[in-house]
Write a protein that holds these residues in place. Structure first.
Motif, PDB file in Angstrom:
ATOM      1  N   PRO A   1       0.800  -1.221   0.000  1.00 12.93           N
ATOM      2  CA  PRO A   1       0.000   0.000   0.000  1.00 12.93           C
ATOM      3  C   PRO A   1       0.835   1.275   0.000  1.00 12.93           C
ATOM      4  N   CYS A   2       1.904   1.298   0.782  1.00 14.13           N
ATOM      5  CA  CYS A   2       2.728   2.510   0.825  1.00 14.13           C
ATOM      6  C   CYS A   2       3.823   2.477  -0.243  1.00 14.13           C
ATOM      7  N   HIS A   3       4.315   1.278  -0.558  1.00 15.24           N
ATOM      8  CA  HIS A   3       5.447   1.170  -1.494  1.00 15.24           C
ATOM      9  C   HIS A   3       4.968   0.750  -2.874  1.00 15.24           C
ATOM     10  N   VAL A   4       3.833   1.241  -3.271  1.00 17.43           N
ATOM     11  CA  VAL A   4       3.241   0.756  -4.510  1.00 17.43           C
ATOM     12  C   VAL A   4       4.074   1.131  -5.731  1.00 17.43           C
ATOM     13  N   GLU A   5       4.864   2.195  -5.609  1.00 19.64           N
ATOM     14  CA  GLU A   5       5.680   2.635  -6.752  1.00 19.64           C
ATOM     15  C   GLU A   5       6.872   1.708  -6.988  1.00 19.64           C
ATOM     16  N   GLU A   6       7.278   0.999  -5.936  1.00 13.94           N
ATOM     17  CA  GLU A   6       8.515   0.230  -6.056  1.00 13.94           C
ATOM     18  C   GLU A   6       8.251  -1.180  -6.575  1.00 13.94           C
ATOM     19  N   LYS A   7       9.123  -1.621  -7.480  1.00 17.13           N
ATOM     20  CA  LYS A   7       8.940  -2.948  -8.057  1.00 17.13           C
ATOM     21  C   LYS A   7       9.678  -4.001  -7.263  1.00 17.13           C
ATOM     22  N   GLU A   8      10.761  -3.590  -6.636  1.00 17.35           N
ATOM     23  CA  GLU A   8      11.530  -4.568  -5.878  1.00 17.35           C
ATOM     24  C   GLU A   8      11.735  -4.052  -4.473  1.00 17.35           C
ATOM     25  N   LEU A   9      11.327  -4.852  -3.509  1.00 17.08           N
ATOM     26  CA  LEU A   9      11.525  -4.468  -2.117  1.00 17.08           C
ATOM     27  C   LEU A   9      12.454  -5.496  -1.478  1.00 17.08           C
ATOM     28  N   PRO A  10      13.637  -5.052  -1.090  1.00 18.75           N
ATOM     29  CA  PRO A  10      14.625  -5.992  -0.570  1.00 18.75           C
ATOM     30  C   PRO A  10      14.101  -6.811   0.603  1.00 18.75           C
ATOM     31  N   LEU A  11      13.254  -6.207   1.430  1.00 23.74           N
ATOM     32  CA  LEU A  11      12.780  -6.963   2.590  1.00 23.74           C
ATOM     33  C   LEU A  11      11.493  -7.723   2.289  1.00 23.74           C
ATOM     34  N   ALA A  12      11.014  -7.631   1.065  1.00 19.33           N
ATOM     35  CA  ALA A  12       9.826  -8.394   0.682  1.00 19.33           C
ATOM     36  C   ALA A  12      10.141  -9.208  -0.566  1.00 19.33           C
ATOM     37  N   PRO A  13      11.083 -10.150  -0.453  1.00 24.46           N
ATOM     38  CA  PRO A  13      11.546 -10.849  -1.655  1.00 24.46           C
ATOM     39  C   PRO A  13      10.455 -11.687  -2.330  1.00 24.46           C
ATOM     40  N   VAL A  14       9.588 -12.289  -1.544  1.00 24.53           N
ATOM     41  CA  VAL A  14       8.571 -13.148  -2.159  1.00 24.53           C
ATOM     42  C   VAL A  14       7.547 -12.290  -2.900  1.00 24.53           C
ATOM     43  N   TYR A  15       7.145 -11.202  -2.270  1.00 27.23           N
ATOM     44  CA  TYR A  15       6.228 -10.282  -2.931  1.00 27.23           C
ATOM     45  C   TYR A  15       6.848  -9.778  -4.239  1.00 27.23           C
TER      46      TYR A  15
ATOM     47  N   LEU B   1       9.405   7.627  -4.885  1.00 26.88           N
ATOM     48  CA  LEU B   1      10.789   7.390  -5.279  1.00 26.88           C
ATOM     49  C   LEU B   1      11.432   8.701  -5.707  1.00 26.88           C
ATOM     50  N   SER B   2      12.698   8.862  -5.330  1.00 25.76           N
ATOM     51  CA  SER B   2      13.425  10.045  -5.787  1.00 25.76           C
ATOM     52  C   SER B   2      13.768   9.856  -7.266  1.00 25.76           C
ATOM     53  N   ASP B   3      14.199  10.923  -7.897  1.00 23.76           N
ATOM     54  CA  ASP B   3      14.576  10.834  -9.317  1.00 23.76           C
ATOM     55  C   ASP B   3      15.603   9.740  -9.538  1.00 23.76           C
TER      56      ASP B   3
END
Lengths: 241, 908
Positions: free
Chosen positions: B320-334, B691-693
């Motif tokens: 919900p908060c990190h919807v812009e990010e495609k890869e989340l290091p702490l959410a590898p399965v997601y 995300l920053s530029d």
């Protein structure tokens, strides 16, 4: 008071013993009395292949003075293999290295000698008699790989190889140049001459494993028993794998 | 009753005694009160036991630490140190009591007296001077003679002038004496502080022990503001009491403790950015925050809609908060699940937020007839994995009839390409074709049976990765893999980049396996395709390798030897039947083939499958289990089995249209985590992670690196470069771009990279592998340029290299240093048309390109130590060891001279 002194003596003795034990892990060089000799030849089994002629494609005025033949397998008239390395494998104690230095020259765009033996931790002086740009590019695992330019103005490069290893050396400026540096921690190591002959002198009596290595034929191992003041013969045949 | 009546009957009310009734009822009251207190205290506060146990465990732990600290303090060295400090203190105190201190104090008193005396005199003179000045003014005002008062002023000023230096000198002396006295006191204080420091760990631990003993049981709670939203989309306050039992969750040092007391496995990273006071626990883990009993707090009770997310499913809360990010290091399965959706193209049939702009994942079928053999197409539609075991095309389970119908529509709707006919002229050399395919780079993406990696594939690959990223990379990759496989979020360090590493060459399936290609396509099409893939399909990822007609013919000839056609008798007649064409169209519309493929006639067709944008919140009653009684009635089981076998819930009346993707259990679980995250609920804007530029540049760049499989040939971010396994000669492999100390963006000028990506020009003539022309648009080329710049810590957008006007002596020295008598650079490097001697294998890059291509700062860095930037490079180090007769042997000046010369090479 007596007990304190006793404890102190015991501690000192123990540390000496442990220190000696730690040293015993590495090679322990000293004097050898009544040593024996291992000598013999390394020969090629089967019909020896002819040495290939190498085409000099660059810096011909320096490199093409002599005809270049490949050094990867040099077999003499009696099938003796030149530039094979014969060494004891598991020797822990024996004579001291007489020398701490070795020399490798780049002359006519050839490494001379083709196989250079250098004491581990000792200095290797690399000369550039050609007076053109060479580079010393080593491919090693135990020691750090180096790739240093040796341009015309740099007559001598000094390098150290602290761990025992067989190291390939090549020049990226002259693709055909190839040689070997063998760093050894003990002096029981020999490179065969043009007839394939070698000898290892002043070997303390005992049974040893002897490793015979050639860059294209690989390694083989023999067991040899050396008796005091006697010469033990070791003739080896290597074949293409 | 009769007894009661008798009682009432005999006496009047006032005279009746209620003693017994009163006694009994009051006793009952006492008992009930006691019972209530007991119940309240003992049975309804399970958390109290947890707290007591935690206190006990912490007490034990701290006691052990204390014992360790004390024994440290008891060691002979510590004792000696303390004894010495004690001695020092005593000595200092003795000095404080000794005659020297008394003398210093006496001296101070004397100095103070002297100073007071002189300074008072000074003050008096000043006062008199003020008075005298007054009399002067007064005389002027009264128009009297001013001579007398003025003389007095002069006199007083003189006196003041004389006395002031004395005042200052004595003041300084007093200060000095004071310092001397203080020094005696300070000595004692300093040593006491040192002693305090020595015993500080012990005191701190003792204090902690005391505080543990002094703790009383209490409900701990966090009030979270604004993260949760109610049904009316208003932010609300929520209360999380999880820390009442999870006492060590935000404290270091309880990593080994049993649950519920253990420290959070990602405490530093997660709590660093998500302080527990702001985010609480339930916002990520779900459950019932205010509850204080184990089952109800975890929400694992009836009617609580959001039970605790266990295992890797907690990763869904990041979205919900990190919807812009495609890869989340702490959410590898997601992240992995998201990537699967992207690759498999689930969004072709389902509405999935975040994939609105994604391109269809399957090939364009609008001109399929001129490409493939109809018999092959029949077998492919029926069972794609029969031809390509690793294809992502799912199995639709079509009957022979249905397959024929679909095929006949596809072929009839296909736009003819008459220009292809006869494009391939026979006579291409198969051997040459094999050679080209082997060398030119096809193997970066495609696999061909019979062309295997040279030597040990694993060894070659590991050699590359070891060379490029040091020994630890492979280890952490293994760990990442282990995390993926377990599907559990283990408490291990996590790499910044978690997409699965590019597969080893034997598993390479980025592009189709070409082992049986001749059974699929015809030679005319293949020839035109390898020459210019974009001609057939403008949006294809397949790049052009700039093959000449001859080369393309040879490649085609070779590829056409791979596989055999197996014609199906009578197929052509069947396919031409018009009723089949119409039936095929209906079936394509129903099964949604156009979700992944461009098909003529379906340009505006709508997605056929349910909208999944709120799938994670689907309630049980909304899920149709059909007759599958073997499936447990939970969201998790429903989803898992649907993915494993899409037909499982089909009944006589309800058709299931989803095709079978052949997911393994692991894949299905991974996808399930992603699907669980599908929610339309959005947090308030301040919680959204933008995300920053730079981050965006990196994310977008990674997307393109993946899309065009740059990793197939180049090592980027320490991964990839598997094509190296096909080249025994390591000088012939494509250059690594982004690994260890090597950063393409730091090395090359952005403008050059941008142009090169659009139109690659050969830089390394000794390479047989070619950098393909990807036909990147402005946007893609810009994204990649920005990506490399960001990875190389360069500014985005890049600022042009401003060249200073070089000193003539620098140019001269540079030219000299590079000449044959010194470094002899052109022994290997080309300079425009001037080629080095010898075969191209021994050459090095063209230095005339340097000024347009390389960044001067990087040239200097490279010259200083090339091995450090690219271990194993053929470029030897010249430094330390430059010639003494240029700039006095000064390394920096020589390097500057060479850089200047290179940046102006060919100008004068």
């Amino acid at each position: 008071m007596v007990t304190t002194r006793e404890i102190a003596t015991a501690v000192v003795t123990a540390s000496l013993i442990f220190g000696a034990a730690a040293l015993a892990q590495a090679y322990d060089g000293g004097e050898v009395k009544d040593g024996g000799t291992i000598s013999g030849t390394v020969k090629f089994a089967g019909a020896p292949p002819a040495r290939k002629t190498i085409e000099v494609t660059k810096d011909k005025e320096v490199c093409a003075k002599e005809k270049h033949l490949s050094f990867d397998l040099v077999v003499g008239p009696d099938k003796g293999i030149e530039n094979a390395v014969v060494r004891l494998v598991d020797v822990k104690k024996g004579k001291k290295w007489a020398s701490t230095k070795a020399e490798l020259d780049q002359k006519g765009c050839v490494y001379r000698p083709h196989v250079t033996v250098v004491p581990a931790g000792g200095e290797l002086n690399i000369l550039n008699s050609d007076g053109i740009l060479h580079n010393i590019h080593t491919y090693s695992k135990a020691n750090p790989s180096i790739n240093k330019a040796q341009p015309k103005f740099k007559k001598v490069l000094t390098e150290k190889f602290s761990k025992p290893e067989v190291i390939k050396v090549a020049c990226d400026a002259h693709a055909w140049m190839g040689g070997w540096i063998v760093a050894s921690e003990h002096p029981y190591i020999a490179v065969t001459d043009a007839k394939g002959a070698f000898s290892l002198k002043d070997v303390p009596a005992g049974t040893y494993k002897v490793e015979i290595w050639q860059e294209t034929l690989g390694k083989s191992e023999k067991t040899v028993t050396v008796k005091a003041k006697e010469e033990t013969k070791l003739n080896v045949e290597l074949a293409k794998k | 009753m009769r007894w009661w009546g008798r009682q009432r009957g005999t006496k009047i009310a006032e005279e009746q005694s209620l003693r017994i009734v009163f006694f009994v009822s009051s006793m009952m009251f006492v008992v009930v009160t006691g019972w209530a207190v007991w119940d309240e205290e003992a049975t309804r506060r399970p958390w109290k036991e947890y707290q007591a146990e935690f206190n006990r465990l912490e007490y034990e732990q701290v006691s052990q630490e204390l014992a360790a600290e004390r024994s440290k303090l008891d060691s002979p060295e510590a004792r000696a140190a303390r004894a010495k400090l004690q001695g020092d203190v005593q000595a200092a105190q003795a000095r404080l009591a000794g005659p020297e201190y008394a003398k210093a104090q006496k001296l101070l008193a004397a100095r103070q007296a002297e100073y007071a005396d002189v300074s008072m005199r000074g003050q008096f003179i000043k006062s008199e001077l003020d008075e005298a000045l007054y009399w002067v003014e007064h005389a002027i005002y009264e128009k009297k003679d001013t001579q007398g008062p003025k003389a007095r002023v002069v006199n007083l000023e003189k006196q003041l002038h004389e006395i002031m230096p004395k005042v200052e000198a004595l003041g300084a002396k007093e200060v000095q004496a004071q310092a001397e006295v203080k020094r005696f006191q300070a000595d004692v204080e300093k040593i006491q502080v040192k002693i305090g420091e020595l015993v500080a760990p012990v005191t701190a631990l003792e204090r902690r022990l005391a505080s543990i003993k002094g703790r009383s049981a209490e409900v701990k709670q966090v009030v979270v503001e604004g993260l949760a939203i109610n049904e009316f989309k208003e932010p609300i306050l929520t209360v999380d009491r999880c820390t009442t039992c999870h006492l060590g969750i935000d404290r270091a040092g309880f990593e080994q403790m049993k649950q519920p007391f253990r420290t959070h496995p990602h405490r530093e990273v997660l709590f660093g950015k998500h302080p527990i006071t702001r985010f609480g626990c339930v916002s990520c883990h779900q459950g019932q925050g205010p509850a204080l009993e184990v089952d109800s707090a975890h929400g694992e009770v009836k009617h609580w809609e959001r039970p605790l997310l266990r295992g890797s499913s907690v990763q869904v809360s990041c979205r919900p908060c990190h919807v812009e990010e495609k890869e989340l290091p702490l959410a590898p399965v997601y992240s992995q699940g998201r990537q699967m959706v992207e690759e498999l193209g689930c969004f072709g049939c389902h509405n999935l937020p975040g994939f609105e702009k994604a391109q269809k994942v399957g090939p364009d079928l609008t001109r399929i007839a001129s490409k493939v053999d109809p018999s092959w197409l029949f077998r492919w539609i029926k069972d794609p994995r029969g031809y390509l075991p690793k294809t992502k095309m799912p199995n639709f389970g079509l009957s022979d009839e249905d397959t024929l119908n679909v095929e006949s529509y596809l072929l009839s709707a296909s736009q003819p390409m008459p220009e292809l006919r006869g494009a391939f002229k026979a006579g291409g050399s198969v051997e040459r074709g094999r050679e080209i395919v082997n060398k030119i780079g096809c193997l970066g993406c495609h696999r061909i049976a019979g062309i295997e990696p040279k030597g040990q594939p694993s060894e070659a690959a590991s050699a590359v990765s070891a060379r490029n990223s040091g020994a630890n990379a492979s280890e952490s990759e293994k760990r990442t893999a282990a995390v993926m496989v377990n599907g559990e979020q283990a408490s291990q360090p996590v790499r910044a980049r978690l997409t699965a590493p590019p597969p080893a060459p034997e598993n390479q399936d980025f592009a189709p396996d070409l082992s049986k290609i001749a059974s699929k396509v015809n030679a005319d099409w293949l020839f035109s395709w390898v020459k210019n893939p974009k001609h057939f399909r403008p949006t294809t990822r397949m790049p052009s390798l700039r093959l000449s007609d001859d080369e393309a013919r040879a490649v085609t000839a070779f590829l056409m030897t791979l596989g055999q056609r197996r014609p199906i008798a009578g197929l052509d007649q069947e396919l031409k039947k018009t009723e089949r064409i119409a039936a095929g169209e209906r079936l394509i519309r129903k099964r949604g083939c156009f979700g992944c493929h461009d098909i003529k006639g379906f340009e505006t067709a709508e997605k056929i499958a349910p909208d999944l944008s709120n799938y994670g919140h689907k309630r049980l009653l909304e899920l149709f289990f059909g007759e599958a009684v073997q499936v447990k009635q939970t969201w998790e089981d429903f989803t898992f089995w649907k993915l494993k076998n899409p037909q499982i819930y089909a009944t006589e009346r309800v058709e299931q249209l989803m095709p079978n993707f052949g997911f393994t259990d692991e894949q299905a679980k991974t996808l399930r985590v992603f699907l669980k995250s599908m929610s339309t609920q959005r947090p308030q804007a301040q919680f959204e992670r933008k995300l920053s530029d730079e981050e965006l540049a990196i994310q977008n760049g990674r997307g393109l690196v993946k899309r065009y499989n740059c990793n197939g040939c180049h090592v980027i971010e320490g991964q990839g470069g598997a094509i190296a396994a096909f080249y025994p000669d390591k000088t012939k492999i494509p250059p690594p771009l982004e690994v260890g100390g090597l950063h393409e963006g730091e090395k090359v000028q952005a403008t050059w990279l941008y142009q090169f990506l659009g139109r690659p020009t050969p830089l390394r003539p000794w390479l047989e592998v070619r950098m393909p022309t990807f036909g990147l648009g402005i946007e893609d080329a810009t994204t990649l340029t920005k990506y490399f710049a960001a990875m190389g810590k360069q500014r985005v957008p890049y600022e042009y290299v401003s060249l200073h006007e070089p000193l003539a002596e620098n140019l001269r020295a540079g030219r000299l240093l590079m000449s044959k008598d010194y470094f002899d650079c052109f022994s290997c490097h080309q300079q425009g048309d001037k080629k080095p001697e010898g075969p191209p294998e021994g050459w090095a890059p063209d230095l005339s390109l340097a000024k347009r291509r390389l960044r001067p700062v990087w040239i200097a860095k490279w010259l200083k130590d090339p091995q450090k930037i690219e271990p194993g490079t053929k470029m030897p180090s010249y430094y330390p060891g430059g010639p003494d007769d240029v700039f006095g042997g000064k390394e920096d000046r020589q390097i500057r001279a060479i850089t200047d010369y290179l940046m102006h090479l060919g100008e004068r």
